[in-house]
Structure formats: C-alpha cells, structure tokens
Design a protein around this motif. Structure first.
Motif, PDB file in Angstrom:
ATOM      1  N   ASP A  88     -45.254  32.879  85.575  1.00 30.06           N
ATOM      2  CA  ASP A  88     -46.022  33.444  84.374  1.00 30.06           C
ATOM      3  C   ASP A  88     -45.231  34.562  83.906  1.00 30.06           C
ATOM      4  OD1 ASP A  88     -47.733  34.530  83.068  1.00 30.06           O
ATOM      5  OD2 ASP A  88     -49.608  34.173  84.334  1.00 30.06           O
ATOM      6  N   SER A  89     -45.133  34.560  82.540  1.00 32.16           N
ATOM      7  CA  SER A  89     -44.246  35.559  81.709  1.00 32.16           C
ATOM      8  C   SER A  89     -44.851  36.891  81.617  1.00 32.16           C
ATOM      9  CB  SER A  89     -43.880  35.088  80.372  1.00 32.16           C
ATOM     10  OG  SER A  89     -44.990  34.667  79.731  1.00 32.16           O
ATOM     11  N   LYS A  90     -46.383  37.175  81.873  1.00 30.91           N
ATOM     12  CA  LYS A  90     -46.623  38.172  81.643  1.00 30.91           C
ATOM     13  C   LYS A  90     -46.284  39.088  82.970  1.00 30.91           C
ATOM     14  CE  LYS A  90     -50.893  38.317  84.408  1.00 30.91           C
ATOM     15  NZ  LYS A  90     -51.045  36.807  85.394  1.00 30.91           N
ATOM     16  N   ASP A  91     -45.739  38.692  83.935  1.00 34.22           N
ATOM     17  CA  ASP A  91     -45.154  39.734  84.948  1.00 34.22           C
ATOM     18  C   ASP A  91     -43.763  40.254  84.663  1.00 34.22           C
ATOM     19  OD1 ASP A  91     -47.347  38.839  86.325  1.00 34.22           O
ATOM     20  OD2 ASP A  91     -46.319  37.258  87.371  1.00 34.22           O
TER      21      ASP A  91
ATOM     22  N   GLY B  20     -43.112  41.010  79.084  1.00 35.34           N
ATOM     23  CA  GLY B  20     -44.205  39.861  78.893  1.00 35.34           C
ATOM     24  C   GLY B  20     -43.902  38.357  78.659  1.00 35.34           C
TER      25      GLY B  20
ATOM     26  N   LYS C 162     -43.782  32.419  75.853  1.00 38.06           N
ATOM     27  CA  LYS C 162     -44.884  33.065  76.445  1.00 38.06           C
ATOM     28  C   LYS C 162     -45.588  31.867  77.481  1.00 38.06           C
ATOM     29  CE  LYS C 162     -47.997  36.700  75.410  1.00 38.06           C
ATOM     30  NZ  LYS C 162     -48.600  37.315  74.463  1.00 38.06           N
TER      31      LYS C 162
ATOM     32  N   MET D 243     -48.271  30.401  80.495  1.00 36.75           N
ATOM     33  CA  MET D 243     -49.403  31.055  81.127  1.00 36.75           C
ATOM     34  C   MET D 243     -50.288  29.757  81.618  1.00 36.75           C
ATOM     35  SD  MET D 243     -51.522  31.342  77.147  1.00 36.75           S
ATOM     36  CE  MET D 243     -50.242  32.465  76.598  1.00 36.75           C
TER      37      MET D 243
ATOM     38  N   GLU E 147     -55.560  29.281  80.224  1.00 40.67           N
ATOM     39  CA  GLU E 147     -55.353  30.210  79.241  1.00 40.67           C
ATOM     40  C   GLU E 147     -54.761  29.679  78.028  1.00 40.67           C
ATOM     41  OE1 GLU E 147     -52.839  34.268  80.322  1.00 40.67           O
ATOM     42  OE2 GLU E 147     -54.102  33.614  82.042  1.00 40.67           O
TER      43      GLU E 147
ATOM     44  N   GLU F  63     -54.538  36.894  70.133  1.00 38.23           N
ATOM     45  CA  GLU F  63     -54.776  36.976  71.606  1.00 38.23           C
ATOM     46  C   GLU F  63     -55.619  38.159  71.806  1.00 38.23           C
ATOM     47  OE1 GLU F  63     -50.903  36.917  73.506  1.00 38.23           O
ATOM     48  OE2 GLU F  63     -50.351  35.396  72.029  1.00 38.23           O
TER      49      GLU F  63
END
Ligand code: CUA
Length: 355
Positions: free
Chosen positions: A208-211, A215, A237, A239, A243, A354
C-alpha cells in the motif's frame, strides 16, 4: 600534508558514496526494495547474475594473485622451465565445463522469468458478461507526461496511475510522439513505449503506497526522449481493491464536468477561456487529449511531474513552462496578471476526487 590529503580524499569518497547509497533506500523509487511479485522476480535475477559475476571475479583474482606470488622469477631462478600443460585434458575440461555450467545457471532462470513475466494471455480473458476479468490500463507516453486510460472503466488520468493491490494489472504501452519507456522501479519494468507498436506486460502491486514518504510510488521514463526526459516522472498510487473501486466511482462521477466561462469563480472562468482547449477537467473520457487531464489535479502531489504541489510552483509553471521543462508542449501564459494566476491556481487545486 600528503597524509592529510589522502584522508580528505577518502572522506569525500565516503561522503559521495553515502549520498549515492542513500538513494537505494528510497522505498518509493528503489529496485532493491521490490514491492510486488514482478519486481521480486527481477530482483532475484539481479542477485543471481551479480552472484555469478562476483564468483567469477573472485576466482580469477585468486588464481591471478597466486600465480604472481608463487611463480616469481626471483624465486624460481632464471633457468626455471614451468611444467608444460599444453593439451592437458583435465585443464581443458575444467575451463570448458565450468563456464558452460555458469551460462546454464544464468540462462535457465532468465528464459523462465522472461516467459513468465511476458505472459499476457490473461489480458483477453472475459467473464460471462463479456467484461475483462483483469484490469487493463492503456499507457500513452507523450513529451513529457503520461496518460493512463482505463478503457473498461471509461476513465482517464494523467501523471497519476491508480491501481488496486494484489492482483495482476495489465498494461498496453504506447507513445504519441517519440520513444519513451515505462518504469516503476519498485514494482517492475522497464518496457518501451513505442510509436509503431503496442508492448504488453503486467505488474503486481503488493504494498500500500499510503505508508510511503509521499504516499505514492514513483514511475519514470527510462528512455532518453528529449531535454526534459529526466523530469518525466509520474506517481503511482496503490490501494486495496475496495478503495480502488471507490476511486473509480468518484472518477466516473466527474462525467460531464466542464469549466464554465460564465462561472462566478474567476479561476474557472479564466480556465474556460485559456486552458480548456488542451485540458479536460472531467476524468471520464478517452486517450488522445492535447494536454494532461486535470480532473484530479488537487489530488496530485507534484506539479508537472516534478515541481512542488503548491500554488506558488503551479503559478510559476503556468507563467513559463519552458523555463522548467524545456521542450514541453505547453505555451507560456505571461499575459496573466498575478491575481488571475492566483485564481486559476486556486481553481485547479480544488479539482479533486479523493477528498
Ligand atoms: Cu520520455 Cu524519456
């Protein structure tokens, strides 16, 4: 003095190495920290070939140094005639069989992975309703930006690739002008985007790229395509599937959005007068636009692929794009006043799906 100089040299070498190696630790951009099965397979091959190479170098160096030390003329005398080994079966077998084994060790996994990673047969698989079973993204590279079309979903983005995790995502790679190359260092690649044919492959995104720091993962152009080749980055990105589905719905909801020349928002008004000929603000559409789609501009994290995502940098960019990314196709908008630039920048930053 000399000693000090040497120390200084060593120190600067170490400093340069530190800076250089620090790049290897950037997870969003590092081939050495694979974030998906394709990247992992490529990394395995990389390690295998490096290992074989090191083995050969070390073996040759050992033989070389042993020969230099043990067979010195000063040690063995002027008249020493070494043992004659011409035609020795053992030696000839050794230096034929070992390289063949090394080449096989290289060739078998390379051929295996080449076919495995190039297998795109599942791209055409359809379910009972005739829908594609796997996500397919059409990637068109242009001077100097990327367009991502999701043909089955009817949406299009620019400069940002949004993908679901833990499944194979298939890519059709094309170029609109000159040759480019699609590369997401942490996840896999590279494969050329050509003008005259379509290259196909798949990638799997397992992290997950959000970490990550920004991001997002970053993708790059890996084929020298012009003066701004190095500035042709895009964001990736990743997810979870659920999502991603939400994101698709949000993108599809921008259908029909258009900048209104009669809007009370000065930014929208100016955009409708000056920018709309090249830039769409609806994410529903097809590939082939003159300029990048701006439907989700507010969700990006860079301006023009490499500048800071701030109104400040955005205004600089709109005013004189050639100063920042030489050779790109966007004309300068020097005639706009500071107030007008402020309004356009604020309008663009507000385009988001988003939030
Ligand atoms: Cu596009 Cu290099």
């Amino acid at each position: 003095m000399m000693k000090g100089l040497k120390k200084w040299r060593l120190f600067s070498l170490l400093a340069v190495l530190t800076v250089f190696l620090a790049g290897c630790g950037q997870q969003e951009l590092s081939t050495l920290l694979p974030a998906g099965q394709v990247g992992q397979d490529q990394f395995t091959l990389l390690m295998l070939t490096t290992g074989i190479m090191l083995f050969v170098i070390i073996a040759v160096m050992i033989i070389y140094i042993t020969a230099i030390i043990r067979f010195r003329r000063s040690k063995l005398g002027e008249d020493h005639i070494p043992e004659q080994v011409e035609g020795s079966k053992t030696l000839e077998l050794v230096w034929t069989v070992i390289p063949i084994m090394l080449v096989l060790l290289l060739a078998v996994p390379t051929v295996y992975f080449t076919y495995k990673l190039g297998d795109v047969t599942a791209m055409e698989h359809v379910d009972e309703d005739g829908n594609k079973e796997n996500l397919v993204v059409d990637v068109t590279a242009k001077l100097y930006w990327w367009e991502f079309e999701y043909p089955e979903l009817g949406i299009v983005t620019a400069q940002e690739l949004v993908v679901p995790m833990d499944e194979k995502v298939y890519f059709n790679l094309m170029a609109a002008d000159v040759k480019h190359s699609f590369w997401i260092p942490a996840v896999g690649g590279k494969l050329d985007n050509n003008v005259e044919n379509v290259n196909k492959f798949y990638l799997v995104f397992e992290q997950d790229s959000k970490d990550l720091k920004d991001g997002v993962f970053y993708g790059k152009c890996a084929e020298l395509c012009g003066p701004s080749h190095a500035l042709m980055d895009f964001k990736v990105k990743t997810m979870p599937r659920a999502e991603f589905d939400d994101w698709v719905v949000a993108m599809q909801a921008t259908e029909g959005v258009i900048a209104d020349a009669a809007s009370t928002d000065q930014g929208e008004q100016l955009f409708a007068q000056s920018c709309i000929g090249c830039h769409a603000v609806s994410g529903v559409g097809e590939t082939g636009a003159q300029g990048p789609n701006l439907a989700a501009f507010g969700d990006r994290n860079r301006v023009a692929g490499f500048m800071d995502h701030t109104e400040e940098d955005l205004k600089k960019w709109i005013k004189s794009p050639q100063d920042y990314k030489p050779g790109n196709k966007m004309p300068p908008f020097e005639q706009l006043s500071d107030g007008e630039l402020d309004a356009i920048a604020a309008y663009l930053m507000g385009l988001t799906v988003e939030k």
